[in-house]
Design a protein around this motif. Sequence first.
Motif, PDB file in Angstrom:
ATOM      1  N   ALA A 290       3.924  23.270 -10.425  1.00 12.38           N
ATOM      2  CA  ALA A 290       4.800  22.611 -11.396  1.00 12.38           C
ATOM      3  C   ALA A 290       4.648  23.230 -12.770  1.00 12.38           C
ATOM      4  O   ALA A 290       5.634  23.412 -13.503  1.00 12.38           O
TER       5      ALA A 290
ATOM      6  N   SER B  93       3.891  26.318 -13.513  1.00 14.51           N
ATOM      7  CA  SER B  93       4.595  27.601 -13.578  1.00 14.51           C
ATOM      8  C   SER B  93       6.105  27.397 -13.684  1.00 14.51           C
ATOM      9  O   SER B  93       6.799  28.142 -14.376  1.00 14.51           O
ATOM     10  N   VAL B  94       6.624  26.359 -13.016  1.00 11.11           N
ATOM     11  CA  VAL B  94       8.066  26.066 -13.065  1.00 11.11           C
ATOM     12  C   VAL B  94       8.455  25.558 -14.445  1.00 11.11           C
ATOM     13  O   VAL B  94       9.443  26.021 -15.039  1.00 11.11           O
TER      14      VAL B  94
ATOM     15  N   GLU C 107       8.371  28.344 -17.009  1.00  9.06           N
ATOM     16  CA  GLU C 107       9.452  29.322 -16.875  1.00  9.06           C
ATOM     17  C   GLU C 107      10.821  28.742 -17.238  1.00  9.06           C
ATOM     18  O   GLU C 107      11.626  29.394 -17.904  1.00  9.06           O
ATOM     19  N   PHE C 108      11.080  27.507 -16.801  1.00  7.81           N
ATOM     20  CA  PHE C 108      12.425  26.949 -16.941  1.00  7.81           C
ATOM     21  C   PHE C 108      12.564  25.860 -18.000  1.00  7.81           C
ATOM     22  O   PHE C 108      13.683  25.513 -18.378  1.00  7.81           O
TER      23      PHE C 108
ATOM     24  N   ALA D 265      13.931  22.580 -14.753  1.00  8.16           N
ATOM     25  CA  ALA D 265      12.952  22.577 -13.662  1.00  8.16           C
ATOM     26  C   ALA D 265      13.395  21.613 -12.565  1.00  8.16           C
ATOM     27  O   ALA D 265      13.989  20.565 -12.842  1.00  8.16           O
ATOM     28  N   THR D 266      13.112  21.968 -11.309  1.00  7.55           N
ATOM     29  CA  THR D 266      13.488  21.110 -10.181  1.00  7.55           C
ATOM     30  C   THR D 266      12.300  20.885  -9.256  1.00  7.55           C
ATOM     31  O   THR D 266      11.402  21.726  -9.155  1.00  7.55           O
TER      32      THR D 266
ATOM     33  N   GLU E 269      12.022  23.637  -6.585  1.00  3.76           N
ATOM     34  CA  GLU E 269      11.314  24.860  -6.957  1.00  3.76           C
ATOM     35  C   GLU E 269       9.810  24.648  -6.913  1.00  3.76           C
ATOM     36  O   GLU E 269       9.055  25.546  -6.513  1.00  3.76           O
ATOM     37  N   VAL E 270       9.354  23.468  -7.303  1.00  2.00           N
ATOM     38  CA  VAL E 270       7.923  23.163  -7.233  1.00  2.00           C
ATOM     39  C   VAL E 270       7.457  23.182  -5.777  1.00  2.00           C
ATOM     40  O   VAL E 270       6.408  23.739  -5.453  1.00  2.00           O
TER      41      VAL E 270
ATOM     42  N   ARG F 149       7.176  26.821  -4.564  1.00  2.00           N
ATOM     43  CA  ARG F 149       6.049  27.578  -5.111  1.00  2.00           C
ATOM     44  C   ARG F 149       4.710  27.044  -4.622  1.00  2.00           C
ATOM     45  O   ARG F 149       3.753  27.810  -4.472  1.00  2.00           O
TER      46      ARG F 149
ATOM     47  N   LYS G  85       9.877  13.793 -11.445  1.00  2.00           N
ATOM     48  CA  LYS G  85       9.651  14.989 -12.259  1.00  2.00           C
ATOM     49  C   LYS G  85       8.925  14.617 -13.543  1.00  2.00           C
ATOM     50  O   LYS G  85       8.084  15.384 -14.033  1.00  2.00           O
TER      51      LYS G  85
END
Length: 249
Positions: free
Chosen positions: A18, A20-21, A24-25, A30-31, A34-35, A38, A53
């Motif tokens: 989470a 890193s997401v 980055e976003f 962030a979604t 995506e977590v 990864r 979230k």
Amino acid sequence: MVRQERALRTRRLILEAAASVFDEFGYERATIGEVVARAGVTRGAVYFHFASKRELAQGVIEGQFEAEAVPERSCKLQEFVDTGMVVTHLVPIDPLVSAAVRLSVDQGADKQMGIDAAPGWISRLERLLVDAGERGELLPHVVPADTAGLMTASWVGVQLQSQRFTGRADLAVRVSTLYRHLMPSVAVPGVLANLDLAPDRGARVYAEMTATREAAAREVAAREVAAREVAAREVGEAAGPEGSGADVG
């Protein structure tokens, strides 16, 4: 116990993914999907530990405060400096710290989450400044709460500049410069002269913290091995000759 340890490892894995997401976003883009991708876990595993979230983001922000504090020093103002310099060192290499910084200055996150890492850092720095004042390290005009807030805001601004212009490559140098300008208005001359404000201060203190942590882990492991050996001997002694397979007939 094994199940609990596995759950803790999974939670940490999710938090790092989470982080890193978010880093980055940002918060809004962030979604959870995506977590999940990864972290390499199921969506159910994520929701088992974090209901939303928002809770994930809060976990990332709180995660940076779970690490041990910098080593105690006889000079509390050196601890004050070390705290900021260690965070400076960690921002480029620790996803939790980097993401917490991103979330703290993310206006979308602030509006939707209503949480921020800054109060936690201000409180930590204020406590160190109060201790420094009790030891006679502060100039008479210094108000710990005000100085802690100013240092936190200044650090965030310096971090943003470093990220924009050099991708944080010069962050340690910039923060060192910040301390060299700030501390003369905080520390009494005798203390100021002995403060280590060098750009590599954070790296050196973190290496010290790592060595201490690893030594403690080795000591715990050695005690566990010794305890197992003692338990094995006691079992053998309790079993007696029959338990050892000796011929007593």
